[in-house]
Design an enzyme around this catalytic site. Sequence first.
Site, PDB file in Angstrom:
ATOM      1  CD1 TRP A 220      -2.693   1.720   0.552  1.00 54.44           C
ATOM      2  CD2 TRP A 220      -1.375   2.381   2.221  1.00 54.44           C
ATOM      3  NE1 TRP A 220      -3.072   2.987   0.899  1.00 54.44           N
ATOM      4  CE2 TRP A 220      -2.281   3.425   1.941  1.00 54.44           C
ATOM      5  CE3 TRP A 220      -0.432   2.576   3.238  1.00 54.44           C
ATOM      6  CZ2 TRP A 220      -2.282   4.635   2.632  1.00 54.44           C
ATOM      7  CZ3 TRP A 220      -0.442   3.777   3.924  1.00 54.44           C
ATOM      8  CH2 TRP A 220      -1.360   4.790   3.618  1.00 54.44           C
ATOM      9  CG  ASP A 387     -12.259   9.483  -2.127  1.00 56.43           C
ATOM     10  OD1 ASP A 387     -12.332   8.596  -1.259  1.00 56.43           O
ATOM     11  OD2 ASP A 387     -11.570   9.352  -3.163  1.00 56.43           O
ATOM     12  CG  ASP A 388     -14.693   6.674   2.505  1.00 55.96           C
ATOM     13  OD1 ASP A 388     -15.902   6.575   2.731  1.00 55.96           O
ATOM     14  OD2 ASP A 388     -13.843   5.901   2.980  1.00 55.96           O
ATOM     15  CE  LYS A 501     -10.513   6.730  -5.113  1.00 55.64           C
ATOM     16  NZ  LYS A 501      -9.721   7.796  -4.493  1.00 55.64           N
ATOM     17  CG  ASP A 503     -11.152   2.486  -2.412  1.00 58.85           C
ATOM     18  OD1 ASP A 503     -10.244   1.680  -2.630  1.00 58.85           O
ATOM     19  OD2 ASP A 503     -11.026   3.493  -1.689  1.00 58.85           O
ATOM     20  CG  ASN A 505      -9.850   0.817   0.908  1.00 57.71           C
ATOM     21  OD1 ASN A 505      -8.751   1.157   0.513  1.00 57.71           O
ATOM     22  ND2 ASN A 505     -10.942   1.512   0.648  1.00 57.71           N
ATOM     23  CG  ASP A 573      -4.244   5.758  -1.205  1.00 58.04           C
ATOM     24  OD1 ASP A 573      -4.867   6.194  -2.194  1.00 58.04           O
ATOM     25  OD2 ASP A 573      -4.796   5.104  -0.300  1.00 58.04           O
TER      26      ASP A 573
HETATM   27  C1  DGJ Z   1      -8.309   4.226  -0.448  1.00 60.91           C
HETATM   28  C2  DGJ Z   1      -8.119   4.998  -1.714  1.00 60.91           C
HETATM   29  O1  DGJ Z   1      -6.927   4.609  -2.333  1.00 60.91           O
HETATM   30  C3  DGJ Z   1      -8.109   6.484  -1.394  1.00 60.91           C
HETATM   31  O2  DGJ Z   1      -7.856   7.217  -2.559  1.00 60.91           O
HETATM   32  C4  DGJ Z   1      -9.431   6.869  -0.791  1.00 60.91           C
HETATM   33  O3  DGJ Z   1     -10.445   6.712  -1.737  1.00 60.91           O
HETATM   34  C5  DGJ Z   1      -9.688   6.017   0.437  1.00 60.91           C
HETATM   35  N1  DGJ Z   1      -9.550   4.614   0.172  1.00 60.91           N
HETATM   36  C6  DGJ Z   1     -11.056   6.303   0.975  1.00 60.91           C
HETATM   37  O4  DGJ Z   1     -11.383   5.493   2.011  1.00 60.91           O
END
Ligand code: DGJ
Length: 765
Positions: A220, A387-388, A501, A503, A505, A573
């Site tokens: 990451w 975004d989020d 977008k 995502d 995670n 990121d």
């Molecule tokens: C991970 C993404 O890579 C970021 O750009 C952002 O969108 C965050 N998640 C949001 O939680």
Amino acid sequence: MKRSNCFAVFFAVVGLFAGKVGATVTLLSPAVSLSPDVSMQAASQSDEASQPRLVRVQTEDVTLALLCEPDGRLSFAYFGPTFSGDEALIARRYIGRPDAFEDMRPSAYLAYGGRNYLEPALKVVHADGSQTVELVVEGVETESLDSNRERTVVRMRDKLYPMSVELIYTAYRAENVITQQVCVHNEARGKRPIELENVYSAYMPVMAPSYYLTHFYGTWAHEMQLVEERLTPGVKTIESRKGVRTTQSENPSFLLSTGAPARADEGEVIAGALAWSGNYKLSFELDESGRLNVLGGVNPFGSRYRLETGDSFTTPEMIWSYSASGYGLAARQLHDWTRQYALHDGETVNSVVLNSWEGAYFNFDEATICRMIDDAASMGVETFVLDDGWFGNNYPRNDDRAGLGDWQVNRQKLPGGIDSLARYAVSKGLRFGIWIEPEMVNPASDLAQAHPDWVVKSPGREVPTMRNQWLLDLTNPEVQDFVVETFRNTVGLSSSISYIKWDANRHVESMGSEYLPEDRQSHFWIDYTRGLYSVYERIRKEFPDIEIQLCSSGGGRLDYGALQYHDEFWTSDDTDAYERIKMQFATNLIYPAEATAAHVSIVPNHQTGDRAPLKLRFDVAMMGRLGLELQPRHLTDEEFAFARRAVETYKDIRPVIQLGDLYPLRSPYEPGDWCARMFVSKDKSRAVFFAFSLDYHDRMASTDFKLQGLDPERRYKVTELNSAGSDTFWGNGQTFTGDYLMRVGVNPWLQRRGASTVLLLEVQP
Ligand code: DGJ
């Protein structure tokens, strides 16, 4: 690129040949007769059926050749530059000695059993427990898909068991790319299931004095770090067992250079990439004969797959590109192919985005977002992405501990809803985009309470969280429907949304599915990814015009399997310019700059703490899809003005960056602490050159960078872009011949760490 169903392909028949196994074989080219000195065995046989038959899979400059042996086996013969005539010579390549036998030729698709002791491409367990496979060719068929693409299918069958295998090759003529995939079929007449253990997409034997493997590792915020190593006897593997976010560790792609380390513009380079977003494995086995045996495909790890009678299993595609002139050409070929076949809307220039994440994180309200939109508009930005943090009511998404899964607008934060924000953006001349992470759920959410059975878990064990979240089980069709609905509902929040977008995670831990039956738990790894692709397919069908960014904690899902459904990917990121110089250089050896989202952020950088100058941050981001990831109010007036000019400049040069040819001139991974790259428009009328100093260069502050890809006969005017005060190149504003620029080069003054230059070259009438 589309995955093909084993028996849903129609072929044109171009010839006939009866082999020893008594099957009908359709051939692409006339029989190859070995000359008497090639093989004593062949020389002693005169009848045509006893000669190997050549199958050519061919692009303009690259040929992959296979041989149907007289006894029915399929041998690998050649992968390299396209040649004319002398096909018989190909048949002897892997024999070497005049007194050697044809069976020294490697198989085109290594199966377990017979003489093979290497890691097999195909390993199955038949219903009676036997584990061996012996494939013989039944037919070779070719179909012209259009004027640029030809598909060749070699149909094979096990000599003993009711199992057939198709090797499917697609040749992309102009792009010099060949893709390969395999389809295994458990024939109905067998009446019993078989278990698949290894089913790789491709096997490629390579013979060379030495092998240098370039691959891309990372984690990451540190993805796509290039490393090159000389392969030694034994096995080197690059793989993922994470299920999701598989490209944070290693990317399923590589460059293989033979005879010497890879160079940008000379030497033989084979580029390979696997189109699969789940567990994958690339294996490089250097055996005792000096041969390198390359395998690429779905990772067999924990993935035994049962194939019922009448069922087929089709692998993802392995993508090959070959260059006799270094990795630069291999990359350009892959980029051309990607734009045409492996990226959604790949031939369209992408807009400049401002994303709210680093500028606001979870802390915003309508006023914050409207101000960002105002500032973005006056900077010349074209798309605003929220975004989020915009959703969740019972469990508001005010940090990463709650709300995932509850995709309703947070009424407290955004009482006017998304529509008013999106319309506001449009009224300011911007497009509007929004973030989702639909495969995930926080335990603190309405969704987790309503559907605990949808969570990936090993029954009876603790369900570990990662970033406070769980993974939804995409093997379950109900979950697939939920993800499609989430996408549909989010887009439905406003008719002014044109960008999503996407995502993801976390990766898989404590694997297990409440949906899959007990005897199919090992299908999880493959079925999850298939579930994801089925969702992507449905979404793309329903929303062909929505732009989708591929993001998974940054670059955690950067592979050709996922990319084909997306318009771009979030590279990392880590937006630190110093880091991005290296990361983008490596990324663009496989994936094109057009899709490489590169955003300028604030200093000190939120990941590294570094303080790259604003000019450097823009210069680096302009080598990809330029965007911003900041709160514009955090810029000084002077910085804001610089940013506005840079965005304007980028709009002028972006067709060259996004649709042109990339020449990686100087690698930041090589000694010297420089990096230089250039982009040239297809008609060679415009080019943009970038150079960076990665360390303090004292009196050696100037070095010659010889340009590439220009027309030697024409004259180019050089204009320095993004200048921050004084020019770095003495030739700014002057005109040079393409010949001069390529033979003598340019030598901008780049003394300090982080000094950079951008030169625009324009053909003069
Ligand atoms: C991970 C993404 O890579 C970021 O750009 C952002 O969108 C965050 N998640 C949001 O939680």
